[in-house]
Write an enzyme that holds these catalytic residues in place. Structure first.
Site, PDB file in Angstrom:
ATOM      1  N   GLY A  78      19.569 -22.457   4.785  1.00 40.18           N
ATOM      2  CA  GLY A  78      20.275 -23.332   5.703  1.00 40.18           C
ATOM      3  C   GLY A  78      19.557 -24.651   5.933  1.00 40.18           C
ATOM      4  O   GLY A  78      18.668 -24.728   6.786  1.00 40.18           O
ATOM      5  N   THR A 135      21.467 -28.143   4.805  1.00 38.90           N
ATOM      6  CA  THR A 135      22.535 -29.129   4.970  1.00 38.90           C
ATOM      7  C   THR A 135      23.320 -28.876   6.251  1.00 38.90           C
ATOM      8  O   THR A 135      23.618 -27.729   6.592  1.00 38.90           O
ATOM      9  CB  THR A 135      23.485 -29.087   3.769  1.00 38.90           C
ATOM     10  OG1 THR A 135      22.747 -29.410   2.583  1.00 38.90           O
ATOM     11  CG2 THR A 135      24.629 -30.074   3.921  1.00 38.90           C
ATOM     12  N   SER A 140      22.472 -35.979   2.680  1.00 38.05           N
ATOM     13  CA  SER A 140      21.396 -36.605   1.915  1.00 38.05           C
ATOM     14  C   SER A 140      20.195 -36.993   2.770  1.00 38.05           C
ATOM     15  O   SER A 140      19.145 -37.333   2.231  1.00 38.05           O
ATOM     16  CB  SER A 140      21.930 -37.855   1.190  1.00 38.05           C
ATOM     17  OG  SER A 140      22.898 -37.497   0.223  1.00 38.05           O
ATOM     18  N   GLN A 190      39.868 -38.123 -37.220  1.00 38.06           N
ATOM     19  CA  GLN A 190      38.613 -38.819 -36.942  1.00 38.06           C
ATOM     20  C   GLN A 190      38.343 -38.964 -35.452  1.00 38.06           C
ATOM     21  O   GLN A 190      37.196 -38.811 -35.002  1.00 38.06           O
ATOM     22  CB  GLN A 190      38.618 -40.202 -37.618  1.00 38.06           C
ATOM     23  CG  GLN A 190      38.581 -40.131 -39.132  1.00 38.06           C
ATOM     24  CD  GLN A 190      38.606 -41.498 -39.779  1.00 38.06           C
ATOM     25  OE1 GLN A 190      38.667 -42.524 -39.092  1.00 38.06           O
ATOM     26  NE2 GLN A 190      38.568 -41.527 -41.099  1.00 38.06           N
ATOM     27  N   GLY A 247      44.267 -30.723 -24.422  1.00 37.74           N
ATOM     28  CA  GLY A 247      45.545 -31.194 -23.925  1.00 37.74           C
ATOM     29  C   GLY A 247      46.014 -30.408 -22.711  1.00 37.74           C
ATOM     30  O   GLY A 247      45.221 -30.066 -21.834  1.00 37.74           O
ATOM     31  N   GLU A 285      22.462 -30.286  -4.147  1.00 39.97           N
ATOM     32  CA  GLU A 285      21.031 -30.362  -4.473  1.00 39.97           C
ATOM     33  C   GLU A 285      20.596 -31.791  -4.796  1.00 39.97           C
ATOM     34  O   GLU A 285      19.774 -32.031  -5.667  1.00 39.97           O
ATOM     35  CB  GLU A 285      20.677 -29.442  -5.659  1.00 39.97           C
ATOM     36  CG  GLU A 285      21.203 -28.030  -5.575  1.00 39.97           C
ATOM     37  CD  GLU A 285      20.484 -27.204  -4.536  1.00 39.97           C
ATOM     38  OE1 GLU A 285      19.582 -27.723  -3.871  1.00 39.97           O
ATOM     39  OE2 GLU A 285      20.849 -26.020  -4.388  1.00 39.97           O
ATOM     40  N   THR A 340      22.645 -35.784  -4.450  1.00 36.88           N
ATOM     41  CA  THR A 340      23.715 -36.495  -5.143  1.00 36.88           C
ATOM     42  C   THR A 340      23.146 -37.354  -6.269  1.00 36.88           C
ATOM     43  O   THR A 340      21.947 -37.629  -6.335  1.00 36.88           O
ATOM     44  CB  THR A 340      24.471 -37.415  -4.172  1.00 36.88           C
ATOM     45  OG1 THR A 340      23.562 -38.430  -3.700  1.00 36.88           O
ATOM     46  CG2 THR A 340      25.019 -36.641  -2.983  1.00 36.88           C
TER      47      THR A 340
END
Length: 383
Positions: free
Chosen positions: A129, A131, A137, A278, A338, A362, A364
């Site tokens: 614990g 954050t 940050s 290609q 796709g 962990e 940014t």
């Protein structure tokens, strides 16, 4: 498809770890993880003991039932785990590199004996614990507080985005005190300590993510981690976790790449496989290069770590560069597949969504940019 043949540089023991974890993942995780992701669940209680038997929980720690293996061996394990799903590697990282590592590095002998053997076996689950809801940050500005009341400690505050939070048997919680930031070992079930899951996630769905609330949580004096004061405690653990990430994302990228190569060789358009065009081959070539460079970075940093020479700046380099390489690879793989690339029939969109979280947890990308900027210029630019 490893043009550089990087695994030739692994020792026999490291290759054994690779093969053992890869086989476990193929049998126990890959057939089910798409369903877990779709359902937003992760069978932590069932998998914990199996991961313990596998030896990957705290595998880079010595003693207390831990495997005591090399940093590179641990990195290889993280790579193979995250090839299945970032949520699986996150579970192992939080258990071993955050919760267990905090107790191992900074805890008392009594705390180590009480928790580490059970956590290594997967019989007890931990969380970390740090954050907070409005403090990501800048953890030094945390609002969670701990004060002394006689010989006890009393904690108040909240933590957010906590992996394993609601299923944990023990939480390592960081709080401000009059003497600086301290870590506390908080057993689940302590009065005033609650954890609730965060729902409606589109990323890391095969992972338990929680909010922790501490409302006058009273702990005995010996609940504090005695051997560290200040941010160096949690940041030291984060550096361990970031190391696992810089290896793990190579596995996530590889999974996307392999899916794209197989699809390109079998999907036909204009009368021939799309892998014969290609533009498709150019995409695959850049994906191979990106993953090769990421693999080289991980291996080099791992060898430095085993020699006791690694720095936090090098770990930031690896986390920042390798997550970006893996995310770019996932996005390119999605274009090759796709419309099929957005279904859970293939692993690509799941990895791509997961990596969006790995990009910011962990540390940014912006924070790691500033870590490297300070290393380059000598000037901190955080404020």
């Amino acid at each position: 498809m490893d043009v550089l043949r990087l695994d030739d540089q692994l020792t026999d023991e490291e290759r054994m770890v690779r093969d053992t974890v890869r086989a476990f993942v193929a049998e126990k995780i890959t057939p089910h993880v798409g369903d877990w992701f779709e359902a937003g669940t992760f069978p932590s209680r069932e998998l914990g003991p199996e991961l313990g038997k596998l030896g990957v929980l705290g595998m880079h720690l010595q003693g207390y039932g831990c495997a005591g293996m090399s940093a590179v061996a641990y990195g290889v394990a993280c790579r193979e785990l995250e090839a299945a799903d970032s949520g699986l590697r996150s579970f192992v990282s939080v258990q071993g590199s955050l919760a267990m590592a905090a107790i191992y590095k900074y805890g008392s002998e009594e705390q180590k004996q009480e928790w580490l053997p059970r956590m290594a076996a997967g019989e007890a689950i931990g969380c970390f614990g740090l954050t907070e809801p409005d403090r990501g940050s800048d953890p030094g500005d945390m609002l969670t507080r701990a004060h002394r009341d006689g010989s006890d400690w009393v904690l108040n505050g909240a933590k957010m985005w906590i992996t394993n939070g609601s299923i944990a048997d023990v939480a390592v919680v960081w709080a401000k005190t009059d003497e600086g930031i301290r870590g506390f070992v908080v057993p689940a079930g302590t009065p005033g300590f609650t954890a609730s899951d965060i729902h409606k996630k589109i990323s890391l769905r095969a992972s338990i993510t929680s909010e922790l609330v501490l409302d006058d949580v009273r702990l005995p004096a010996d609940a504090v981690l005695p051997d560290v004061t200040g941010l160096k405690g949690p940041l030291g653990c984060l550096s361990e976790a970031r190391y696992g990430i810089l290896w793990g994302v190579v596995g996530a990228g590889r999974s996307c790449y392999e899916a794209a190569v197989e699809y390109a060789k079998t999907r036909e358009q204009f009368g021939k496989p799309i892998g014969s065009f290609q533009l498709t081959q150019e995409k695959l070539a850049w994906m191979e290069i990106a993953l090769g460079q990421a693999g080289l970075t991980a291996l080099h940093i791992g060898r430095l770590k085993d020699e006791g020479k690694v720095t936090p700046q090098q770990v930031s380099f690896g986390k920042m560069a390798n997550v970006r390489a893996a995310l770019d690879t996932a996005r390119q793989a999605r274009t090759i597949l796709g419309a099929n690339g957005i279904t859970l029939e293939y692993p690509v969109i799941r990895h791509m969504n997961n990596l969006e979280s790995v990009l910011t947890y962990e540390g940014t990308q912006e924070i790691h940019t500033l870590v490297l900027g300070q290393a380059i210029t000598g000037i901190p630019a955080y404020r």
